[in-house]
Design an enzyme around this catalytic site. Structure first.
Site, mmCIF file in Angstrom:
data_model
loop_
_atom_site.group_PDB
_atom_site.id
_atom_site.type_symbol
_atom_site.label_atom_id
_atom_site.label_comp_id
_atom_site.label_asym_id
_atom_site.label_seq_id
_atom_site.Cartn_x
_atom_site.Cartn_y
_atom_site.Cartn_z
ATOM 1 N N HIS A 1 0.826 -1.219 0.000
ATOM 2 C CA HIS A 1 0.000 0.000 0.000
ATOM 3 C C HIS A 1 0.864 1.276 0.000
ATOM 4 C CE1 HIS A 1 -0.242 -0.831 4.637
ATOM 5 N NE2 HIS A 1 0.815 -0.113 4.373
ATOM 6 N N HIS B 1 -0.936 4.569 9.822
ATOM 7 C CA HIS B 1 0.435 5.090 9.878
ATOM 8 C C HIS B 1 0.453 6.377 10.680
ATOM 9 C CE1 HIS B 1 0.153 2.571 6.271
ATOM 10 N NE2 HIS B 1 1.436 2.331 6.397
ATOM 11 N N HIS C 1 10.827 -3.580 2.893
ATOM 12 C CA HIS C 1 11.168 -2.160 2.819
ATOM 13 C C HIS C 1 11.590 -1.657 4.187
ATOM 14 C CE1 HIS C 1 6.911 -1.886 4.013
ATOM 15 N NE2 HIS C 1 6.917 -0.572 4.082
ATOM 16 N N GLU D 1 5.127 -5.390 8.222
ATOM 17 C CA GLU D 1 3.724 -5.259 7.782
ATOM 18 C C GLU D 1 3.186 -6.557 7.190
ATOM 19 O OE1 GLU D 1 3.644 -0.496 6.618
ATOM 20 O OE2 GLU D 1 3.697 -1.972 5.016
#
Lengths: 129, 280
Positions: free
Chosen positions: B12, B59, B193, B240
């Site tokens: 996302h 977030h 990431h 995540e």
């Protein structure tokens, strides 16, 4: 008994755990305030005055003014909160990430296009590259 | 009764939303990213799901450090796209399904999953970017959404084992809802990431693809992976991926892979995407 924190030996990485969140509470809550347009305008107009409204340590305020994201993370900031600062500056996640690696944004972008930073030699502190 | 018919997983990355919103999808950098979702957009047009259980992480948007729920379910009638610091994304308001959400909350809390019930929250790129990738840029989202927010920002985060078990409980909850509904479950975030510190930019293509293989074929074994292995191998934000295990837990042990896509880079991130349907 001290808690087990096995993630401490990952190089170049600070895990935002409950201890870091405690240290960085006011820094991160200041960041959250920048999600409102009127607060962004006030911050941009006078950063020092705006920061003075938050009960942070001086070194935390200085790191915000310097946009020193590594320093902010070591002082309890988390990148998703800090994102509100660089978004206010009109900067991207890639800009901010590059700034933390010590690379220029161009060199960082080129590294990503070439497949990113390799995990080889980057898994453990002190690992031989 | 309501039924979970398929699972979708996708990264996302916020830059994807920015590319769409600013009309840059035709640029050479972005073309291959959106090409990876051409199949998916046609597929979902044909599937016409009624409701999506959309597993994502906030977030630092709806949840500041004042309250950080490990698992939360949205029971609101609608959710506004959030202002994350550069103004809200120009995307439609997200319509909820309060009745099914309340039913799920009642069901899974009684099965010992302590979900926080959220009656109002703005939704950030974690929820709206997957909708954009799958549905493009409609005037109105053609589906109702039940947000399921997972804390993967403030450690400790829930284990893969816990996430998988929550997915199983979500399936039982959906299947005990009387109305006939075509329900999908989406897991979002990942893949490798890292957005912080001198190690930012870490990408682990080999690990990501092996992880995907295991997600499809042997998810129960995969749930044993420790959080520190995600951090070490897939970067600090690679954690995540545990949210994909909630999606996988809600599906059959055996699944058919309808689509699989992997692309590096999207900004700082390896983008992964799969569509799975029950095979039993």
């Amino acid at each position: 008994m001290s808690l087990d924190k096995p993630y401490r030996d990952v190089p170049g990485t600070t895990i935002f755990d409950a201890d870091q969140a405690r240290i960085g509470y006011h820094v991160n809550q200041f960041c959250m305030s920048l999600m409102k347009a009127e607060n962004r305008a006030r911050f941009k107009a006078d950063e020092r005055a705006y920061l003075a409204e938050w009960p942070m340590a001086d070194e935390q305020r200085d790191a915000v003014l310097a946009r020193d994201y590594n320093r902010l993370i070591s002082l309890g900031g988390n990148v998703y909160f800090l994102a509100k600062i660089f978004s206010t500056d009109g900067k991207s996640f890639q800009y901010a990430a590059a700034s933390m690696t010590g690379m220029t944004q161009e060199a960082y972008a080129a590294m990503m296009l070439a497949g990113g930073r390799s995990p080889e030699g980057n898994r453990y502190v002190g690992e031989k590259k | 009764m309501a039924k979970i018919t398929a699972g979708v997983a996708t990264s996302h990355v916020p830059a994807v939303g920015a590319a769409l919103d600013n009309g840059r999808t035709h640029e050479p950098y972005w073309q291959p990213v959106f090409a990876g979702f051409e199949y998916s957009k046609q597929w979902i047009k044909d599937e016409k799901p009624d409701v999506i259980l959309l597993v994502f992480n906030d977030h630092a948007t709806a949840f500041s450090l004042d309250i950080v729920p490990t698992f939360a379910i949205g029971t609101a009638a609608s959710y506004q796209p959030a202002d994350e610091g550069w103004g809200p994304r120009p995307v439609p308001v997200v319509e909820g399904h309060p009745e099914l959400a309340a039913h799920i909350a009642q069901s899974v809390i009684q099965e010992d999953f302590d979900l926080t019930i959220v009656g109002k929250m703005d939704v950030d790129h974690g929820l709206t970017v997957p909708l954009s990738l799958m549905f493009g840029q409609p005037e109105k989202w053609p589906v109702k959404v039940i947000p399921i927010a997972v804390n993967v920002v403030l450690y400790p985060v829930p284990s893969g084992r816990r996430c998988f078990a929550l997915g199983q409980a979500l399936r039982r909850a959906v299947e005990s809802f009387d109305e006939n509904l075509n329900v999908q479950i989406w897991g979002t975030g990942g893949m490798s990431h890292q957005l912080q510190g001198p190690r930012a930019g870490l990408i682990n293509r080999e690990w990501d693809n092996a992880w995907l293989d295991r997600l499809i074929e042997d998810p129960v074994e995969l749930t044993k992976m420790s959080p520190v292995e995600y951090v070490r191998e897939a970067g600090s934000e690679g954690i995540e991926l545990v949210m994909w295990l909630i999606m996988r837990g809600a599906l059959d042990p055996n699944v058919n892979v309808l689509h699989r896509f992997y692309h590096v880079p999207v900004s700082n991130t390896a983008l992964g995407h799969v569509i799975l349907e029950n095979a039993e």
